[in-house]
Structure formats: structure tokens, C-alpha cells
Design a protein around this motif. Structure first.
Motif, PDB file in Angstrom:
ATOM      1  N   LEU A  74      38.564  32.795  27.020  1.00 53.38           N
ATOM      2  CA  LEU A  74      37.902  32.904  28.322  1.00 53.38           C
ATOM      3  C   LEU A  74      38.111  34.302  28.891  1.00 53.38           C
ATOM      4  CD1 LEU A  74      36.398  31.288  30.617  1.00 53.38           C
ATOM      5  CD2 LEU A  74      38.654  31.068  31.690  1.00 53.38           C
ATOM      6  N   GLU A  75      37.021  34.890  29.393  1.00 50.33           N
ATOM      7  CA  GLU A  75      37.087  36.197  30.048  1.00 50.33           C
ATOM      8  C   GLU A  75      36.399  36.104  31.404  1.00 50.33           C
ATOM      9  OE1 GLU A  75      36.325  39.594  27.049  1.00 50.33           O
ATOM     10  OE2 GLU A  75      35.505  37.790  26.101  1.00 50.33           O
ATOM     11  N   LYS A 119      41.939  37.008  31.613  1.00 47.18           N
ATOM     12  CA  LYS A 119      41.565  36.790  30.218  1.00 47.18           C
ATOM     13  C   LYS A 119      42.589  35.871  29.565  1.00 47.18           C
ATOM     14  CE  LYS A 119      39.106  41.181  29.868  1.00 47.18           C
ATOM     15  NZ  LYS A 119      38.873  42.431  29.098  1.00 47.18           N
ATOM     16  N   VAL A 161      34.353  28.707  36.960  1.00 42.12           N
ATOM     17  CA  VAL A 161      34.456  28.674  35.496  1.00 42.12           C
ATOM     18  C   VAL A 161      33.714  27.476  34.926  1.00 42.12           C
ATOM     19  CG1 VAL A 161      36.044  28.416  33.544  1.00 42.12           C
ATOM     20  CG2 VAL A 161      36.639  29.941  35.444  1.00 42.12           C
ATOM     21  N   THR A 162      33.784  26.330  35.611  1.00 45.29           N
ATOM     22  CA  THR A 162      33.206  25.095  35.072  1.00 45.29           C
ATOM     23  C   THR A 162      31.781  24.834  35.554  1.00 45.29           C
ATOM     24  OG1 THR A 162      34.312  23.840  36.839  1.00 45.29           O
ATOM     25  CG2 THR A 162      35.436  23.986  34.707  1.00 45.29           C
ATOM     26  N   ILE A 200      31.490  35.446  33.562  1.00 46.69           N
ATOM     27  CA  ILE A 200      32.461  34.541  32.947  1.00 46.69           C
ATOM     28  C   ILE A 200      31.994  34.287  31.524  1.00 46.69           C
ATOM     29  CG2 ILE A 200      33.548  32.270  33.044  1.00 46.69           C
ATOM     30  CD1 ILE A 200      32.894  32.276  36.089  1.00 46.69           C
ATOM     31  N   LYS A 201      32.850  34.617  30.560  1.00 45.70           N
ATOM     32  CA  LYS A 201      32.494  34.452  29.154  1.00 45.70           C
ATOM     33  C   LYS A 201      33.433  33.466  28.476  1.00 45.70           C
ATOM     34  CE  LYS A 201      30.666  39.168  28.623  1.00 45.70           C
ATOM     35  NZ  LYS A 201      30.833  40.454  27.907  1.00 45.70           N
ATOM     36  N   TYR A 202      32.851  32.565  27.698  1.00 44.40           N
ATOM     37  CA  TYR A 202      33.620  31.617  26.893  1.00 44.40           C
ATOM     38  C   TYR A 202      33.363  31.945  25.428  1.00 44.40           C
ATOM     39  CZ  TYR A 202      34.828  27.223  24.554  1.00 44.40           C
ATOM     40  OH  TYR A 202      35.351  26.295  23.698  1.00 44.40           O
ATOM     41  N   VAL A 237      34.605  23.596  27.303  1.00 49.79           N
ATOM     42  CA  VAL A 237      35.451  23.867  28.468  1.00 49.79           C
ATOM     43  C   VAL A 237      35.549  22.580  29.274  1.00 49.79           C
ATOM     44  CG1 VAL A 237      35.773  25.246  30.560  1.00 49.79           C
ATOM     45  CG2 VAL A 237      34.668  26.262  28.550  1.00 49.79           C
ATOM     46  N   LEU A 263      39.174  25.052  25.517  1.00 44.60           N
ATOM     47  CA  LEU A 263      39.799  25.493  26.755  1.00 44.60           C
ATOM     48  C   LEU A 263      39.958  24.286  27.667  1.00 44.60           C
ATOM     49  CD1 LEU A 263      40.835  27.789  28.629  1.00 44.60           C
ATOM     50  CD2 LEU A 263      38.489  27.940  29.520  1.00 44.60           C
TER      51      LEU A 263
END
Length: 259
Positions: free
Chosen positions: A5-6, A26, A50-51, A61-63, A81, A173
Motif C-alpha cells: 500500500l502506498e 507506505k 483507503v477502503t 492511494i495505490k495497492y 484490501v 492487506l
């Protein structure tokens, strides 16, 4: 994959008020990452961004390298996630096994007609997922409660069912919002051991938690936020002794003098 996650320069506003202010975080695979701060600091708002519950006004937001900013919650969950909530959200009338099975269906490729027609694909899919449910009930020591309505369980066991349901979707995650809230000392110890076992599976874990003993024992890295902004970041021993963190939690000497 360096990061699971970033969160990069993310900001979130509500009616002009800053809830999250230019946060960058991160998380690595197999890392337990703590998010702490006083009440109202913006921790749950960050998790909601994030969700996919909220869309940030700024930042990305990167997964696993993919931009998921503003993606719908169910699509983010399907990608891997998953989260639990501070206030437990379960189907109280359904059994423990059925609640966990609901998590499996996040990843299911079944169409609506498969269950009606009981196609071979449906039977194969269901058998695979019921086996997963059995494994998770054993992992969380819930097998004896398999057919018990979840609403009849103790608070600690309900918390375990919620976590089992999240793991049923095979996340990479796992996001935990105050997992120890409402638990007694023994339940907290049991939960701490469970989270460490989950980490051994290679999952990235983000958690908000007010139990500082638990945070210091569990986390590999911590970001402290206050009024939506990062005030400290580092390993637990560094954060614990950071004067900015102490001030955020108990106030400065100058503030005490003014009272």
C-alpha cells in the motif's frame, strides 16, 4: 513487490475543514503498521479513504502499484484490501460459519443463476469455500461455535468472527480499526497472538489502536497523526519517546500553565 500500500500526499476535507492533511504512508508485505493519535486526529477517515468509503480531494492511494483512489469499496475488497470496524459489524442472526462464508463470497466468480440451478461450478465453488470456513474457524478457535448465532457470542469472539470473515476473502492487506476495543486483558492477549500469526502469513496489516502496550508489542512501524497531519513516524521506540507525540497526547507544559 516493495509496498502493498502506498498513500501519497493524501488530503481529505469536510465542508472546508481539514480531516487528513498531506499524509504519505507506505506499508510493506508482512509488516504491521500502526496509525495512532488522539481522538479526532483523522485515523478512521484515513482508513475510509483507503477502503473507498471516502474519496480524497488530493493525493493518490495505490495497492500493489495500482491506483485505487476513489474506487468503490466492493472493488477494493475484491482486489484484496479488507477491513474490520471499531464497532463490530456482523450478521447477528446468522451463524458463525455463515458469517465467515459471507467473506468468501467476496472472491466468488459465481453468477446469480449458478446457485439457483446448482450447477457443477456452484457445487465446486461452495465446497472450496466451506473448507476455507472450517480452516478459519479452527485458526480462530471458533469451531465449537460454528452453528451458534453470532449475536449470542461474547464480544471477544465476535471480534474474532469479524477478523475471520475478512481473512476469508484472502486479502493481502488487512486493515484493523481498534481491534482491541471492548476486550478484556485476556482477550487482548489472545488477539495480539492472533495478529502475529496473521502477519506470519505474509499479509500487510494496518491498525488503529489506543492500547499503547499492544501497539508497541505488535507494530513494526508507526505514523502518529494529529489534526489530520503527520507529527511523527518511525519504529515504536522512536515514536514513544518523540516529544511531539507526548505533547499531542498530554499537552505541553505551556498549555498546563495557562489552565
Amino acid at each position: 513487490m516493495k509496498y502493498v500500500l502506498e498513500i501519497e500526499n493524501v488530503s481529505k476535507f469536510f465542508y472546508g475543514l481539514v480531516a487528513i492533511d498531506d499524509l504519505t504512508i507506505k506499508v510493506k508485505p508482512g509488516q504491521i503498521y500502526g496509525i495512532i493519535g488522539p481522538n479526532g486526529a483523522g485515523k478512521t477517515t484515513l482508513f475510509n479513504c483507503v477502503t473507498g468509503i471516502y474519496r480524497p480531494e488530493k493525493g493518490t492511494i495505490k495497492y500493489k502499484g495500482e491506483d485505487i483512489t476513489g474506487m468503490s469499496p466492493h472493488k477494493i475488497a475484491q482486489k484484496g484490501v479488507l477491513r474490520t470496524f471499531q464497532n463490530i459489524r456482523l450478521f447477528k442472526e446468522m451463524s458463525v460459519a455463515e458469517n465467515i462464508m459471507a467473506g468468501c463470497h467476496t472472491k466468488s466468480q459465481q453468477k446469480w443463476y449458478h446457485s439457483i440451478l446448482h450447477t457443477p461450478f456452484y457445487k465446486k465453488d461452495e465446497n472450496k469455500y466451506w473448507k476455507r470456513v472450517e480452516e478459519l474457524m479452527e485458526f480462530f478457535n471458533l469451531t465449537k461455535f460454528a452453528m451458534t448465532p453470532t449475536g449470542d457470542l461474547s464480544y471477544g469472539n465476535q471480534r474474532k468472527v469479524e477478523m475471520a470473515r475478512a481473512l476469508a476473502a484472502d486479502p493481502e492487506l488487512l486493515i484493523l480499526d481498534e481491534p482491541a476495543a471492548g476486550l478484556n486483558e485476556n482477550e487482548t492477549i489472545e488477539l495480539t497472538n492472533i495478529i502475529l500469526k496473521i502477519k506470519e502469513m505474509g499479509l500487510g496489516i494496518m491498525m488503529i489502536e489506543h492500547d499503547m502496550d499492544m501497539v508497541m508489542k505488535l507494530t513494526d512501524y508507526i505514523t502518529v497523526i494529529n489534526f489530520g497531519k503527520e507529527i511523527s513516524q518511525g519504529v515504536p521506540s522512536f515514536v514513544q519517546d518523540d516529544p511531539r507525540v507526548v505533547e499531542a497526547y498530554i499537552g505541553s507544559d505551556d498549555e498546563e500553565d495557562e489552565v
